[in-house]
Design an enzyme around this catalytic site. Structure first.
Site, PDB file in Angstrom:
ATOM      1  NE  ARG A 120      -7.797  -8.140  -0.937  1.00  0.00           N
ATOM      2  CZ  ARG A 120      -7.227  -7.420  -1.898  1.00  0.00           C
ATOM      3  NH1 ARG A 120      -6.227  -6.607  -1.633  1.00  0.00           N
ATOM      4  NH2 ARG A 120      -7.680  -7.496  -3.145  1.00  0.00           N
TER       5      ARG A 120
ATOM      6  CE  LYS B  56      -4.303  -1.672   0.210  1.00  0.00           C
ATOM      7  NZ  LYS B  56      -5.392  -2.033   1.117  1.00  0.00           N
TER       8      LYS B  56
HETATM    9  N1  HH2 Z   1      -7.414  -3.548  -0.560  1.00  0.00           N
HETATM   10  C1  HH2 Z   1      -7.587  -3.581  -1.895  1.00  0.00           C
HETATM   11  C2  HH2 Z   1      -8.624  -4.312  -2.472  1.00  0.00           C
HETATM   12  N2  HH2 Z   1      -9.456  -5.045  -1.701  1.00  0.00           N
HETATM   13  N3  HH2 Z   1     -10.129  -5.808   0.436  1.00  0.00           N
HETATM   14  C3  HH2 Z   1      -9.988  -5.797   1.766  1.00  0.00           C
HETATM   15  N4  HH2 Z   1     -10.815  -6.524   2.538  1.00  0.00           N
HETATM   16  N5  HH2 Z   1      -9.001  -5.072   2.370  1.00  0.00           N
HETATM   17  C4  HH2 Z   1      -8.133  -4.300   1.664  1.00  0.00           C
HETATM   18  O1  HH2 Z   1      -7.269  -3.616   2.276  1.00  0.00           O
HETATM   19  C5  HH2 Z   1      -8.255  -4.280   0.234  1.00  0.00           C
HETATM   20  C6  HH2 Z   1      -9.297  -5.061  -0.356  1.00  0.00           C
HETATM   21  C7  HH2 Z   1      -6.654  -2.816  -2.777  1.00  0.00           C
HETATM   22  O2  HH2 Z   1      -5.584  -3.604  -3.177  1.00  0.00           O
HETATM   23  P1  HH2 Z   1      -5.451  -4.378  -4.593  1.00  0.00           P
HETATM   24  O3  HH2 Z   1      -6.525  -5.393  -4.752  1.00  0.00           O
HETATM   25  O4  HH2 Z   1      -4.086  -4.934  -4.707  1.00  0.00           O
HETATM   26  O5  HH2 Z   1      -5.571  -3.244  -5.676  1.00  0.00           O
HETATM   27  P2  HH2 Z   1      -6.731  -2.767  -6.643  1.00  0.00           P
HETATM   28  O6  HH2 Z   1      -7.862  -2.267  -5.791  1.00  0.00           O
HETATM   29  O7  HH2 Z   1      -6.086  -1.645  -7.445  1.00  0.00           O
HETATM   30  O8  HH2 Z   1      -7.159  -3.920  -7.491  1.00  0.00           O
END
Ligand code: HH2
Length: 294
Positions: free
Chosen positions: A272, A238
């Site tokens: 996660r 993050k």
């Molecule tokens: N962060 C992201 C997406 N989903 N779900 C939960 N429960 N908690 C989180 O902190 C969280 C989440 C963002 O990360 P990522 O999936 O890698 O990126 P993107 O939203 O750009 O697909």
């Protein structure tokens, strides 16, 4: 509040039985890992890499072999400023991947979505957990869908929407305000019939938070752990970690591990993560240290 299992003298973490239909996960002794599989063209750290179903499948199987306890599949990026994706397109992206993986994975699949249509389509083809980053604010019907399928439900806190959340996030007291909002999300889920033993809560690192807010949440993890539900956190790669370290996405692994260790020490049950193997090694050590306390 779900019944906590007897607290072991070996761990300061509350213990729970997290229910998924007929099966259950024992939480509290062993830290669980949710491996991230973004089948999107534009996710912040791995956009486009797993958009092809064959590649997505190979990556999910690799994460399972490395120690993931669940694979979280998302078809819409929620990074700050991301373009929203209609449910039909989100379903088109995730359905073939979930169908393939439901037959091959031993661990459950979770679907990362804010939309009830997408959640239903995913549960229909084999997903068992819904991960709603809006904590039922965007589409409250998600709770009824989760309840009907007896699915797990992750309720995450977000201030605003992915389009607006990083404009000027503001709290009176970040930890207290977010804990209060999570309580409201839990109430809404219970009112819609979700089993209290199937809920995970998540303070939502990076979702409408300044770097300072994110650090305050990490320092105040015990307030979330004290709400009486198991806690999941997403810290992996993050931007607040990049902010502290002055590092780009590729240079955030050690910072992600350090933040994960702080969260586990504060009472988090699930992480996660993108990089499953190093996190699996991290939590194996942390969990063994806790077990040695008795
Ligand atoms: N962060 C992201 C997406 N989903 N779900 C939960 N429960 N908690 C989180 O902190 C969280 C989440 C963002 O990360 P990522 O999936 O890698 O990126 P993107 O939203 O750009 O697909």
């Amino acid at each position: 509040m779900p019944k906590r299992s007897k607290r072991s003298s070996a761990s300061p973490r509350a213990q729970y039985r997290f229910k998924l239909g007929r099966s259950a996960f024992e939480l509290g002794r062993e830290t669980k890992l949710m491996g991230i599989l973004n089948v999107t063209p534009d996710s912040f750290s791995d956009g486009g890499r797993y958009a092809d179903p064959g590649r997505a499948e190979a990556h999910a199987l690799k994460m399972e072999a490395e120690g993931a306890h669940c694979i979280d599949i998302g078809g819409e990026s929620t990074r700050p400023g991301a373009t929203p994706v209609p449910a039909l397109e989100e379903i088109r992206r995730i359905r073939p991947v979930i169908k393939r993986l439901a037959k091959k994975l031993k661990v459950p699949i979770s679907v990362d979505t804010m939309k009830s249509e997408t959640a239903e389509a995913a549960l229909d083809c084999g997903a068992r957990i819904v991960n709603d980053v809006s904590g039922l604010e965007y589409d409250p019907k998600i709770a009824r869908v989760a309840s009907r399928y007896r699915a797990g439900l992750v309720l995450m806190h977000m201030q605003g929407t992915p389009q607006t959340m990083q404009r000027a996030p503001r709290y009176r007291d970040a930890v207290a305000d977010i804990a209060a909002r999570l309580k409201r999300s839990v109430r809404a889920a219970l009112d819609a019939g979700v089993d209290q033993r199937s809920i995970l809560i998540d303070p939502g690192f990076g979702f409408g938070k300044t770097p300072e807010h994110n650090l305050q949440l990490l320092a105040g993890m015990s307030a979330f752990a004290g709400l009486g539900y198991p806690v999941l956190v997403g810290l992996s790669r993050k931007s607040f970690i990049g902010h502290v370290l002055e590092a780009g996405v590729e240079g955030r692994l050690v910072g992600s591990l350090a933040a994960a260790a702080a969260a586990v020490r504060g009472g988090a049950h699930w992480l996660r993560v993108h990089d499953v193997l190093p996190h699996a090694q991290l939590v194996r050590i942390l969990d063994r240290v806790e077990a040695a306390r008795c």
